[in-house]
Design a protein around this motif. Structure first.
Motif, short mmCIF file in Angstrom:
data_model
loop_
_atom_site.label_atom_id
_atom_site.label_comp_id
_atom_site.label_asym_id
_atom_site.label_seq_id
_atom_site.Cartn_x
_atom_site.Cartn_y
_atom_site.Cartn_z
N ASP A 16 -10.12 3.95 -4.08
CA ASP A 16 -11.54 4.10 -3.79
C ASP A 16 -11.83 5.22 -2.79
OD1 ASP A 16 -12.45 2.10 -5.50
OD2 ASP A 16 -11.98 0.54 -4.05
N ALA A 17 -10.79 5.84 -2.24
CA ALA A 17 -10.95 6.91 -1.26
C ALA A 17 -9.75 7.85 -1.35
CB ALA A 17 -11.08 6.34 0.15
N ASP A 18 -9.88 9.04 -0.75
CA ASP A 18 -8.76 9.96 -0.72
C ASP A 18 -7.54 9.27 -0.11
OD1 ASP A 18 -10.46 11.80 -1.78
OD2 ASP A 18 -10.73 12.95 0.06
N THR A 19 -6.40 9.43 -0.73
CA THR A 19 -5.21 8.67 -0.35
C THR A 19 -3.97 9.56 -0.37
OG1 THR A 19 -6.15 6.67 -1.35
CG2 THR A 19 -3.78 6.65 -0.92
N THR A 20 -3.09 9.38 0.64
CA THR A 20 -1.79 10.05 0.65
C THR A 20 -0.69 9.02 0.42
OG1 THR A 20 -2.55 11.79 2.16
CG2 THR A 20 -0.17 11.42 2.00
N ILE A 21 0.20 9.31 -0.50
CA ILE A 21 1.33 8.45 -0.82
C ILE A 21 2.61 9.19 -0.47
CG2 ILE A 21 2.51 7.16 -2.64
CD1 ILE A 21 -0.15 7.08 -4.14
N ALA A 80 7.78 20.89 -4.54
CA ALA A 80 6.41 21.20 -4.98
C ALA A 80 6.37 21.38 -6.48
CB ALA A 80 5.90 22.46 -4.28
N LEU A 81 7.41 22.01 -7.01
CA LEU A 81 7.46 22.21 -8.46
C LEU A 81 7.64 20.88 -9.18
CD1 LEU A 81 7.53 24.19 -10.80
CD2 LEU A 81 10.02 24.36 -10.50
N ILE A 82 8.49 20.01 -8.61
CA ILE A 82 8.72 18.71 -9.23
C ILE A 82 7.44 17.87 -9.20
CG2 ILE A 82 9.92 16.51 -8.92
CD1 ILE A 82 12.38 18.10 -8.09
N LEU A 83 6.77 17.84 -8.03
CA LEU A 83 5.54 17.06 -7.93
C LEU A 83 4.46 17.62 -8.83
CD1 LEU A 83 5.41 16.39 -4.09
CD2 LEU A 83 5.96 14.75 -5.89
N GLY A 84 4.37 18.92 -8.91
CA GLY A 84 3.37 19.53 -9.78
C GLY A 84 3.61 19.19 -11.23
N ALA A 85 4.86 19.20 -11.64
CA ALA A 85 5.19 18.83 -13.02
C ALA A 85 4.87 17.37 -13.27
CB ALA A 85 6.67 19.12 -13.29
N LEU A 86 5.13 16.55 -12.25
CA LEU A 86 4.87 15.12 -12.38
C LEU A 86 3.39 14.83 -12.55
CD1 LEU A 86 5.97 12.18 -12.13
CD2 LEU A 86 5.52 12.37 -9.68
N LEU A 87 2.54 15.48 -11.76
CA LEU A 87 1.11 15.16 -11.74
C LEU A 87 0.31 15.88 -12.81
CD1 LEU A 87 0.54 15.20 -7.89
CD2 LEU A 87 0.87 13.22 -9.36
N ASN A 136 6.27 18.44 1.51
CA ASN A 136 5.76 19.09 0.30
C ASN A 136 4.67 18.21 -0.30
OD1 ASN A 136 7.76 21.43 -0.18
ND2 ASN A 136 9.09 19.66 0.19
N GLU A 137 3.53 18.78 -0.57
CA GLU A 137 2.39 17.99 -1.06
C GLU A 137 1.82 18.56 -2.34
OE1 GLU A 137 0.54 15.93 2.97
OE2 GLU A 137 -0.53 17.61 2.03
N THR A 149 15.62 19.23 1.71
CA THR A 149 15.36 19.51 0.29
C THR A 149 15.03 20.99 0.07
OG1 THR A 149 13.04 18.92 0.60
CG2 THR A 149 14.52 17.18 -0.13
N SER A 150 15.49 21.80 0.97
CA SER A 150 15.15 23.22 0.84
C SER A 150 15.70 23.83 -0.43
CB SER A 150 15.68 23.99 2.06
OG SER A 150 17.09 23.83 2.14
N ASP A 151 16.81 23.24 -0.93
CA ASP A 151 17.38 23.78 -2.16
C ASP A 151 16.80 23.14 -3.41
OD1 ASP A 151 18.48 21.36 -1.54
OD2 ASP A 151 20.44 21.82 -2.42
#
Length: 470
Positions: free
Chosen positions: A417-422, A447-454, A362-363, A441-443
């Protein structure tokens, strides 16, 4: 008998004529060690390389220092005032210290005219009878307090004061010479530091203050760099007036650090259509409006601009960095850069980079200014925000990693300084079976958690907006 009478008359006359000289020589004005001198010029003529002349009384003299002289003048607490010319004309290597004053009271004469090397550690320079009352009115008694003049002239301030109240003459003129300000106080009711044709001026400390509607803390026609200290403008003056008037002379202004308290004006002079004055801001704080006219050029790479940038159609403005209290117009932003709204009343210009968080495939991503850095405190806030989002689930957060195999922890101390994946390492917590890596983590809507975080005002999306960038 007549010859004897004549002899006594001549002896009396000679004795009478000698009395003033004997009296004058009895007044000690200066010392070199234990040697005493009745005039400062006598001490200057006698001083040897490396020695110190100490002023021990007030004196009125016009002093000339030869090119082969190298010494220190300790003013003590006394005042050296001119008679009719410049108070000091220096052709040698002079160091000035003490708490005294060098004054000039004559029209078109300076307290110091330097054609050699002068280092000021302390002391005050002034023109106590200055009468300049307006830019077009000298009052019959006005001039520079210090004239640093010629290709061999080097003037360095490590302290001291230069103060005047002229509304007609600049405080210091630096013409085809070098002027370095490390410390000191400089005040005038008109132009304070005038960096004239082919002049080089560097300010790394001290306080330069101007007053008056046509005044400026710095007026630059040559090469000027600010790396520290303060430039202050009040009562309608500007902090920096950068101009050009002849192709024989280049006008460049660089602000690396320091504080500019006042407006900045950048423009060619009059109807001159040649090389334009150029100003580059790579750091520091400008608290005021930057106005460009008549071909003026400005580039902002970094620093804080607390005010607007106003440019006419002939001017050139390029902003590839920096933080602003007024949103820069899009035509000032070069390709590949963008304006970030910091949501605190400021805007940042930078190249955008994307930071993507990956949690088991999930990204979610956020766009931030290149060069952004998280502090340790902010990183802890980010972790706490993430764990708060996971609260109530059976998923535990175990850290940030650079790779999807969780072999290398992510180093947040380095700038983005560049596009990065964590990659987020998560563990599923089961009451009876223990813990299991890479949980299903299907349940859980990651994505919703990460979206809320960012995006929701917590964590990375919030903290990066308040960072100072490299």
């Amino acid at each position: 008998m007549k010859k004897k009478v004549l002899f006594f008359v001549m002896a009396f006359v000679m004795s009478a004529l000698l009395i003033p000289n004997v009296y004058a020589e009895g007044v000690v004005v200066a010392k070199i060690g234990s040697d005493e001198y009745s005039t400062l010029q006598q001490a200057v003529n006698a001083v040897k390389s490396g020695e110190t002349i100490t002023l021990v009384a007030n004196t009125n003299e016009d002093i000339t220092i030869a090119a082969d002289k190298k010494f220190t003048l300790d003013l003590g607490t006394y005042t050296l005032t001119n008679v009719s010319s410049h108070t000091i004309v220096n052709n040698g290597d002079l160091t000035i210290t003490g708490d005294g004053t060098i004054d000039n009271i004559s029209h078109e004469k300076a307290a110091l005219t330097n054609k050699g090397t002068v280092t000021v550690l302390s002391g005050t320079f002034t023109r106590s009878r200055e009468a300049g009352s307006a830019p077009n009115n000298s009052g019959g008694n006005s001039w520079y307090v210090i004239d640093n003049n010629g290709a061999n002239a080097v003037l360095t301030f490590k302290g001291g004061k230069v103060i005047n109240t002229s509304k007609f003459s600049s405080l210091i003129r630096n013409l085809e010479a070098k002027l370095f300000v490390e410390e000191g106080t400089f005040e005038n009711d008109f132009i304070v530091l005038k960096n004239d044709d082919n002049g080089t001026m560097e300010i790394s400390g001290g306080k330069v203050s101007a007053k008056g509607s046509q005044g400026s803390a710095v007026q630059n026609w040559g090469k000027f760099a600010l790396s520290g200290g303060e430039l202050n403008a009040a009562e309608g003056s500007v902090a920096i007036y950068a101009s050009s008037w002849d192709d024989r002379y280049t006008s460049t202004t660089t602000i690396v650090d320091g504080t500019v308290n006042g407006n900045v004006y950048i423009a060619r002079d009059g109807n001159y259509a040649g090389a334009a004055p150029e100003v580059a801001i790579t750091g520091g704080d400008v608290i005021g409006t930057i106005k460009l006219e008549k071909g003026g050029k400005l580039e902002v790479v970094a620093g804080n601009i607390d005010g607007s940038i106003n440019a006419d159609s002939t001017a050139t403005v390029k902003t590839s960095g920096g933080t602003y209290t007024s949103e820069p117009s899009e035509d000032m932003v070069p390709d590949g850069y963008k304006v970030f709204d910091n949501e605190d009343g400021t805007y940042t210009i930078a190249k955008p980079v994307n930071i993507t968080f990956n949690a088991n495939g999930n990204e979610e991503g956020v766009e931030v200014p290149a060069g952004s850095i998280l502090t340790e405190e902010e990183l802890e806030e980010l972790k706490e925000a993430l764990m708060a989002e996971l609260e109530g689930t059976n998923i535990r957060f175990d850290g940030f990693f650079r790779d999807e195999n969780f072999e290398e922890e992510f180093d947040f101390s380095k700038p983005f300084d560049a596009d990065t994946t964590i990659y987020l390492k998560l563990s599923e917590v089961l009451e009876r079976e223990g813990e299991k890596e890479n949980p299903n983590t299907s349940d859980v809507n990651m994505a919703l958690i990460l979206g809320a975080l960012l995006i929701g005002g917590a964590g990375l999306g919030f903290t990066l907006k308040n960072r100072k960038f490299n």
